[in-house]
Design a protein around this motif. Structure first.
Motif, PDB file in Angstrom:
ATOM      1  N   ASN A  98       0.849  -1.189   0.000  1.00 20.41           N
ATOM      2  CA  ASN A  98       0.000   0.000   0.000  1.00 20.41           C
ATOM      3  C   ASN A  98       0.887   1.242   0.000  1.00 20.41           C
ATOM      4  N   PRO A  99       0.325   2.416  -0.255  1.00 22.69           N
ATOM      5  CA  PRO A  99       1.149   3.624  -0.393  1.00 22.69           C
ATOM      6  C   PRO A  99       1.985   3.943   0.837  1.00 22.69           C
ATOM      7  N   GLN A 100       1.429   3.724   2.025  1.00 22.14           N
ATOM      8  CA  GLN A 100       2.168   4.027   3.246  1.00 22.14           C
ATOM      9  C   GLN A 100       3.398   3.134   3.375  1.00 22.14           C
ATOM     10  N   ALA A 101       3.228   1.843   3.094  1.00 24.88           N
ATOM     11  CA  ALA A 101       4.361   0.917   3.146  1.00 24.88           C
ATOM     12  C   ALA A 101       5.401   1.274   2.089  1.00 24.88           C
ATOM     13  N   ALA A 102       4.932   1.664   0.902  1.00 25.40           N
ATOM     14  CA  ALA A 102       5.856   2.048  -0.168  1.00 25.40           C
ATOM     15  C   ALA A 102       6.645   3.293   0.213  1.00 25.40           C
ATOM     16  N   ARG A 104      18.721   1.664  -9.052  1.00 24.40           N
ATOM     17  CA  ARG A 104      17.771   0.799  -8.369  1.00 24.40           C
ATOM     18  C   ARG A 104      16.675   0.386  -9.351  1.00 24.40           C
ATOM     19  N   TYR A 105      16.502  -0.926  -9.450  1.00 30.34           N
ATOM     20  CA  TYR A 105      15.499  -1.516 -10.326  1.00 30.34           C
ATOM     21  C   TYR A 105      14.370  -2.073  -9.463  1.00 30.34           C
ATOM     22  N   ALA A 106      13.140  -1.794  -9.817  1.00 30.51           N
ATOM     23  CA  ALA A 106      11.988  -2.353  -9.108  1.00 30.51           C
ATOM     24  C   ALA A 106      11.391  -3.484  -9.922  1.00 30.51           C
ATOM     25  N   LEU A 107      11.062  -4.577  -9.242  1.00 31.66           N
ATOM     26  CA  LEU A 107      10.224  -5.619  -9.819  1.00 31.66           C
ATOM     27  C   LEU A 107       8.948  -5.631  -8.986  1.00 31.66           C
ATOM     28  N   LEU A 108       7.890  -5.115  -9.567  1.00 31.19           N
ATOM     29  CA  LEU A 108       6.627  -4.916  -8.853  1.00 31.19           C
ATOM     30  C   LEU A 108       5.585  -5.918  -9.338  1.00 31.19           C
ATOM     31  N   ALA A 109       4.950  -6.605  -8.380  1.00 31.85           N
ATOM     32  CA  ALA A 109       3.815  -7.492  -8.686  1.00 31.85           C
ATOM     33  C   ALA A 109       2.802  -7.315  -7.563  1.00 31.85           C
ATOM     34  N   MET A 110       1.549  -7.001  -7.927  1.00 28.91           N
ATOM     35  CA  MET A 110       0.542  -6.667  -6.922  1.00 28.91           C
ATOM     36  C   MET A 110      -0.784  -7.364  -7.205  1.00 28.91           C
ATOM     37  N   LEU A 111      -1.572  -7.518  -6.152  1.00 30.30           N
ATOM     38  CA  LEU A 111      -2.932  -8.015  -6.302  1.00 30.30           C
ATOM     39  C   LEU A 111      -3.812  -6.922  -6.895  1.00 30.30           C
ATOM     40  N   LYS A 112      -4.863  -7.332  -7.581  1.00 26.94           N
ATOM     41  CA  LYS A 112      -5.661  -6.370  -8.340  1.00 26.94           C
ATOM     42  C   LYS A 112      -6.496  -5.437  -7.466  1.00 26.94           C
ATOM     43  N   ASP A 113      -6.704  -5.795  -6.179  1.00 26.78           N
ATOM     44  CA  ASP A 113      -7.518  -4.936  -5.324  1.00 26.78           C
ATOM     45  C   ASP A 113      -6.683  -3.922  -4.533  1.00 26.78           C
ATOM     46  N   LYS A 114      -5.399  -3.801  -4.860  1.00 24.36           N
ATOM     47  CA  LYS A 114      -4.526  -2.833  -4.195  1.00 24.36           C
ATOM     48  C   LYS A 114      -4.313  -1.612  -5.088  1.00 24.36           C
ATOM     49  N   ASP A 115      -3.940  -0.499  -4.465  1.00 28.97           N
ATOM     50  CA  ASP A 115      -3.798   0.775  -5.176  1.00 28.97           C
ATOM     51  C   ASP A 115      -2.407   0.874  -5.792  1.00 28.97           C
ATOM     52  N   ALA A 116      -2.227   0.240  -6.939  1.00 33.82           N
ATOM     53  CA  ALA A 116      -0.925   0.180  -7.584  1.00 33.82           C
ATOM     54  C   ALA A 116      -0.425   1.569  -7.999  1.00 33.82           C
ATOM     55  N   LEU A 117      -1.320   2.405  -8.466  1.00 32.86           N
ATOM     56  CA  LEU A 117      -0.928   3.744  -8.910  1.00 32.86           C
ATOM     57  C   LEU A 117      -0.305   4.538  -7.759  1.00 32.86           C
ATOM     58  N   ALA A 118      -0.963   4.531  -6.595  1.00 30.08           N
ATOM     59  CA  ALA A 118      -0.458   5.278  -5.447  1.00 30.08           C
ATOM     60  C   ALA A 118       0.847   4.681  -4.929  1.00 30.08           C
ATOM     61  N   VAL A 119       0.982   3.363  -5.014  1.00 30.50           N
ATOM     62  CA  VAL A 119       2.230   2.716  -4.604  1.00 30.50           C
ATOM     63  C   VAL A 119       3.382   3.179  -5.488  1.00 30.50           C
ATOM     64  N   ALA A 120       3.169   3.189  -6.782  1.00 28.93           N
ATOM     65  CA  ALA A 120       4.208   3.632  -7.708  1.00 28.93           C
ATOM     66  C   ALA A 120       4.576   5.095  -7.465  1.00 28.93           C
ATOM     67  N   GLN A 121       3.588   5.924  -7.186  1.00 32.46           N
ATOM     68  CA  GLN A 121       3.834   7.337  -6.908  1.00 32.46           C
ATOM     69  C   GLN A 121       4.666   7.541  -5.651  1.00 32.46           C
ATOM     70  N   SER A 122       4.596   6.578  -4.736  1.00 31.37           N
ATOM     71  CA  SER A 122       5.288   6.700  -3.452  1.00 31.37           C
ATOM     72  C   SER A 122       6.728   6.227  -3.499  1.00 31.37           C
TER      73      SER A 122
END
Length: 429
Positions: free
Chosen positions: A303-307, A323-341
Motif C-alpha cells: 500500500n502507499p504508506q508501506a511504499a 535501483r530496479y523495481a520488480l513490482l507485482a501486486m494483487l488487483k484490489d490494491k492501489d498500484a498507482l499510489a504505490v508507484a507514486q510513493s
C-alpha cells in the motif's frame, strides 16, 4: 479419520459462509469455553495499517532475550501456515496446530467460525498449553472487532494508520483510526506510532483513561550513522533516553514504537537486552536483503504508506548504481499510489500474480503507466528475476515488492537458485 494440517486448513476455509465475519460474540464464546482470554501473564496487542509484523517480531525478540518464553502470532504466512504461530521465534509443529484445531472444533459445537477466528483461537490455545511467559499478538484487520481483540492485554500499540480495508473499517481516516484504537484498554499503556494521529483515536483513548503515548509528542528516535537513539516515557512517567542503539534489520520506525510499548510493560529492560533483541529480530519479506545472483531487497509492502517507508529506507541507504523495481501486486490494491510513493526507483519492471485476486503484468501496467515508465514486463516474478540477471550490474540493486505473494515467489526462486549452486559445487568437488 484424523485430518492432517492441510486437510484441516481446507476444511476451515470452506466451513464458514464468509471469509470475514466482523464481531466478537461467537469467537469470544468459544474462547471462554476453552479459558483462552488470557493466554499469557504478559499479553500485548499490535494493530496498524503497516509495521505490525515487524513490531511483533522485535517485541518478541527483546522479551525472549530477557529469558522469557514468548509466543507470537502474525498473519498471513509466506510459505506454510506454521509461520503464523511461533514460540521463541520458531514456528510450532503441525501436531500442535492439529491438536488445537480438534479442541476448538469440539468446543465450538453449534457455533460457526471463520478461518481466521479458528486460527486466532489456535494460537491462544497453543500459547496457553505451552505456558509462555508472554504473548505478542498481531491484529489482522482493524482492531475493535478483530478476533484477536478478545484477549485481555497488558498494553497495546497502533503502529500506523492509513486507508485500508475500507469496506470493513470505514471510508475515511478518522473511522479507521477509531477501529484501530479499539485495541486500547482502560488504564493500560496505549502506544501510537502514527505521528499526529486522527482525532478519534485520541478521543477514544481519553474516554478509556488509557495511558496514550504518541510518536513525535511523547517518544521518538534519531538516527546517527550506524546507530540510533531513543527518547520516551518510562513506566513511572519519567523521561527516558537510550543512546548508541543497534540499528535493526527491520524498519526503525517500528523499532521505536516497539520499544515504547515494552518500556511501559517491562520497566527493567536494559540497553544490552534491547540491542541483542534488535540484532536477533528477523522477519522474512520485511526489508529482507539478498546478495546472489545480484544485490536486492524483498519487501511485502503493498500500500502507499508501506511504499513510502520503503522509499525512505532506500534513500537512507545510497548505492553507486541504479535501483530496479520488480513490482507485482494483487488487483484490489492501489498500484498507482504505490508507484507514486517510490521516487527512489530508477527503472521499473512489472510481473504478474496468479490466483483469483491476482493480475497480469499487462493489467498492472495499465494502472501505473501514467506515473512511471515501464522498462519491461514478465508473466511471473520468477521470470522477472531471471530476466534481470542479464540487465543489472554489481553496483545496482533490485527491489522486489508489492505483495506477500510476490515475496514468497521471490524467496522460492532464490532457494531454488541456491540449491542449484550448492549441487553444482558438490559435483565439482
Amino acid at each position: 479419520m484424523k485430518k492432517n494440517l492441510d486437510q484441516w486448513l481446507a476444511f476451515l476455509e470452506s466451513n464458514h459462509p464468509t471469509e470475514i465475519d466482523m464481531g466478537l460474540e461467537r469467537v469470544q464464546t468459544v474462547a471462554q469455553r476453552l479459558n483462552l482470554l488470557k493466554p499469557a501473564p504478559l499479553t500485548l496487542l499490535v494493530a496498524g495499517t503497516n509495521g505490525k509484523g515487524s513490531t511483533v517480531t522485535m517485541c518478541s525478540s527483546i522479551l525472549n532475550v530477557t529469558g522469557m518464553n514468548v509466543g507470537s502470532y502474525m498473519s498471513p504466512h509466506l510459505h506454510v501456515y506454521n509461520e503464523r504461530v511461533r514460540i521463541n521465534g520458531q514456528p510450532v509443529a503441525d501436531e500442535l496446530i492439529i491438536e488445537s484445531f480438534e479442541k476448538i472444533d469440539e468446543a465450538r459445537a453449534e457455533i460457526s467460525l471463520t478461518y481466521f477466528e479458528v486460527g486466532t483461537l489456535s494460537a491462544l490455545y497453543i500459547f496457553k498449553k505451552a505456558k509462555v511467559d508472554a504473548a505478542v499478538l498481531e491484529i489482522g484487520l482493524g482492531g475493535r472487532l478483530d478476533a484477536v481483540n478478545i484477549v485481555e492485554p497488558n498494553g497495546a500499540a497502533v503502529t500506523s494508520i492509513g486507508l485500508d480495508h475500507q469496506d470493513w473499517l470505514g471510508s475515511d481516516i478518522n473511522s479507521i483510526a477509531y477501529e484501530k484504537a479499539g485495541v486500547y484498554r482502560a488504564f493500560q499503556p496505549a502506544i501510537c506510532g502514527e505521528r499526529n494521529p486522527p482525532s478519534r483515536l485520541i478521543e477514544h483513548a481519553k474516554s478509556l483513561d488509557a495511558n496514550l503515548l504518541i510518536k513525535g509528542r511523547d517518544f521518538d528516535f534519531k538516527r546517527t550513522g550506524d546507530k540510533w537513539s531513543w527518547q520516551g516515557v518510562a513506566a513511572d512517567g519519567q523521561a527516558l533516553n537510550f543512546v548508541d542503539l543497534t540499528l535493526p534489520a527491520l524498519p526503525i520506525e517500528n523499532a521505536c514504537t516497539a520499544l515504547q510499548l515494552l518500556i511501559q510493560v517491562c520497566p527493567m529492560l536494559t540497553l544490552d537486552e534491547i540491542n541483542l533483541g534488535l540484532q536477533n529480530a528477523q522477519l522474512g519479506g520485511r526489508l529482507q536483503q539478498f546478495a546472489y545472483p545480484y544485490s536486492g531487497i524483498l519487501d511485502v509492502g503493498h500500500n502507499p504508506q508501506a511504499a513510502k517507508l520503503l522509499n525512505e529506507h532506500l534513500v537512507s541507504q545510497p548505492i553507486k548504481g541504479k535501483r530496479y523495481a520488480l513490482l507485482a501486486m494483487l488487483k484490489d490494491k492501489d498500484a498507482l499510489a504505490v508507484a507514486q510513493s517510490m521516487p527512489g526507483i530508477d527503472k521499473w519492471y512489472l510481473a504478474g500474480l496468479d490466483g483469483y485476486r491476482g493480475q497480469t503484468c499487462h493489467e498492472l501496467g495499465n494502472k501505473v503507466s501514467g506515473v512511471i515508465e515501464v522498462s519491461g514486463k514478465y508473466e511471473t516474478v520468477a521470470d522477472g528475476l531471471d530476466g534481470l540477471k542479464d540487465i543489472i550490474t554489481n553496483q545496482d540493486q533490485v527491489i522486489v515488492f508489492g505483495s506477500f505473494l510476490t515475496v514468497a515467489a521471490a524467496q522460492q526462486w532464490l532457494d531454488t537458485l541456491g540449491a542449484q549452486l550448492q549441487s553444482n559445487a558438490e559435483v565439482e568437488g
